[in-house]
Design a protein around this motif. Structure first.
Motif, PDB file in Angstrom:
ATOM      1  N   LEU A  13       5.710   8.442   3.353  1.00  0.00           N
ATOM      2  CA  LEU A  13       4.885   7.236   3.431  1.00  0.00           C
ATOM      3  C   LEU A  13       3.614   7.530   4.219  1.00  0.00           C
ATOM      4  N   ALA A  14       2.552   6.839   3.849  1.00  0.00           N
ATOM      5  CA  ALA A  14       1.259   7.047   4.495  1.00  0.00           C
ATOM      6  C   ALA A  14       1.319   6.595   5.955  1.00  0.00           C
ATOM      7  N   LEU A  24       2.550   3.901  -4.200  1.00  0.00           N
ATOM      8  CA  LEU A  24       2.305   5.202  -4.825  1.00  0.00           C
ATOM      9  C   LEU A  24       3.099   6.298  -4.117  1.00  0.00           C
ATOM     10  N   PHE A  25       3.160   6.223  -2.819  1.00  0.00           N
ATOM     11  CA  PHE A  25       3.863   7.241  -2.049  1.00  0.00           C
ATOM     12  C   PHE A  25       5.364   7.195  -2.341  1.00  0.00           C
ATOM     13  N   ARG A  26       5.920   5.987  -2.440  1.00  0.00           N
ATOM     14  CA  ARG A  26       7.333   5.868  -2.815  1.00  0.00           C
ATOM     15  C   ARG A  26       7.553   6.362  -4.235  1.00  0.00           C
ATOM     16  N   PHE A  27       6.690   5.932  -5.164  1.00  0.00           N
ATOM     17  CA  PHE A  27       6.820   6.309  -6.575  1.00  0.00           C
ATOM     18  C   PHE A  27       6.805   7.825  -6.750  1.00  0.00           C
ATOM     19  N   ALA A  28       5.908   8.489  -6.033  1.00  0.00           N
ATOM     20  CA  ALA A  28       5.731   9.930  -6.193  1.00  0.00           C
ATOM     21  C   ALA A  28       6.662  10.744  -5.292  1.00  0.00           C
ATOM     22  N   GLY A  29       7.502  10.070  -4.513  1.00  0.00           N
ATOM     23  CA  GLY A  29       8.410  10.783  -3.623  1.00  0.00           C
ATOM     24  C   GLY A  29       7.704  11.474  -2.472  1.00  0.00           C
ATOM     25  N   ILE A  73      -5.595   2.157   4.644  1.00  0.00           N
ATOM     26  CA  ILE A  73      -6.588   2.917   3.865  1.00  0.00           C
ATOM     27  C   ILE A  73      -6.341   2.691   2.375  1.00  0.00           C
ATOM     28  N   PHE A  74      -5.078   2.768   1.947  1.00  0.00           N
ATOM     29  CA  PHE A  74      -4.762   2.536   0.535  1.00  0.00           C
ATOM     30  C   PHE A  74      -4.987   1.068   0.175  1.00  0.00           C
ATOM     31  N   ALA A  75      -4.694   0.167   1.123  1.00  0.00           N
ATOM     32  CA  ALA A  75      -4.958  -1.255   0.894  1.00  0.00           C
ATOM     33  C   ALA A  75      -6.454  -1.488   0.702  1.00  0.00           C
ATOM     34  N   PRO A  77       0.790  -1.237   0.000  1.00  0.00           N
ATOM     35  CA  PRO A  77       0.000   0.000   0.000  1.00  0.00           C
ATOM     36  C   PRO A  77       0.823   1.289   0.000  1.00  0.00           C
ATOM     37  N   GLN A  78       2.125   1.176   0.074  1.00  0.00           N
ATOM     38  CA  GLN A  78       2.962   2.370   0.069  1.00  0.00           C
ATOM     39  C   GLN A  78       3.553   2.666  -1.314  1.00  0.00           C
TER      40      GLN A  78
END
Length: 152
Positions: free
Chosen positions: A57-58, A49-54, A63-65, A46-47
């Motif tokens: 981390l959430a 997108l946050f890693r990809f976009a720099g 919630i993303f899961a 679930p992290q």
């Protein structure tokens, strides 16, 4: 019922069959596979997108899961549209609505500066590429849906 107000024949050449049936079935099988795969990936990582976009981390990755779970469930519904395209209008309409509302929500986050532009990857693969095939399917399947409404 007035004969003039009855819905048009769904497919003049093949009554009872949606136009471009094979294409629509293939698209919804691919959409089903894609959504289930994306949902599983989002649930297990679930992290990403946050890693990809720099982004940081959430704090609450479940919630993303959970979003992944919902997207995956849409995949099951797309398989049903592929199975019987003549009866999938409402399911596909809800799917397309989500594929339009998601980018609107992302645009708001981008506009506010809450999320970085790199997060648009989310809408490129989950939403934008499906707009035309879903809209074409809805146009082709509309007479079937309209007829089912008239019969109920």
């Amino acid at each position: 019922m007035n004969p003039d107000s009855s819905p048009p024949s769904p497919s003049p050449g093949r009554p009872g069959r949606i136009p471009r049936r094979r294409i629509h079935r293939a698209i919804f099988v691919v959409a089903g596979i894609y959504n289930i795969a994306w949902g599983l990936y989002a649930a297990f990582d679930p992290q990403w997108l946050f890693r990809f976009a720099g982004m940081p981390l959430a704090n609450h990755p479940p919630i993303f899961a959970s979003l992944g779970m919902v997207v995956g469930l849409y995949g099951i519904l797309y398989f049903e549209v592929a199975r019987v395209p003549e009866r999938g209008w409402l399911l596909a309409a809800v799917g397309l609505a989500g594929k339009i509302l998601g980018p609107i929500g992302l645009f708001v986050l981008l506009w506010q500066g809450t999320w970085p532009p790199a997060t648009i990857v989310l809408c490129l693969t989950n939403d934008f590429i499906w707009w035309i095939p879903f809209a074409l399917y809805l146009r082709d399947s509309w007479p079937f849906f309209r007829r089912s409404l008239a019969e109920s």
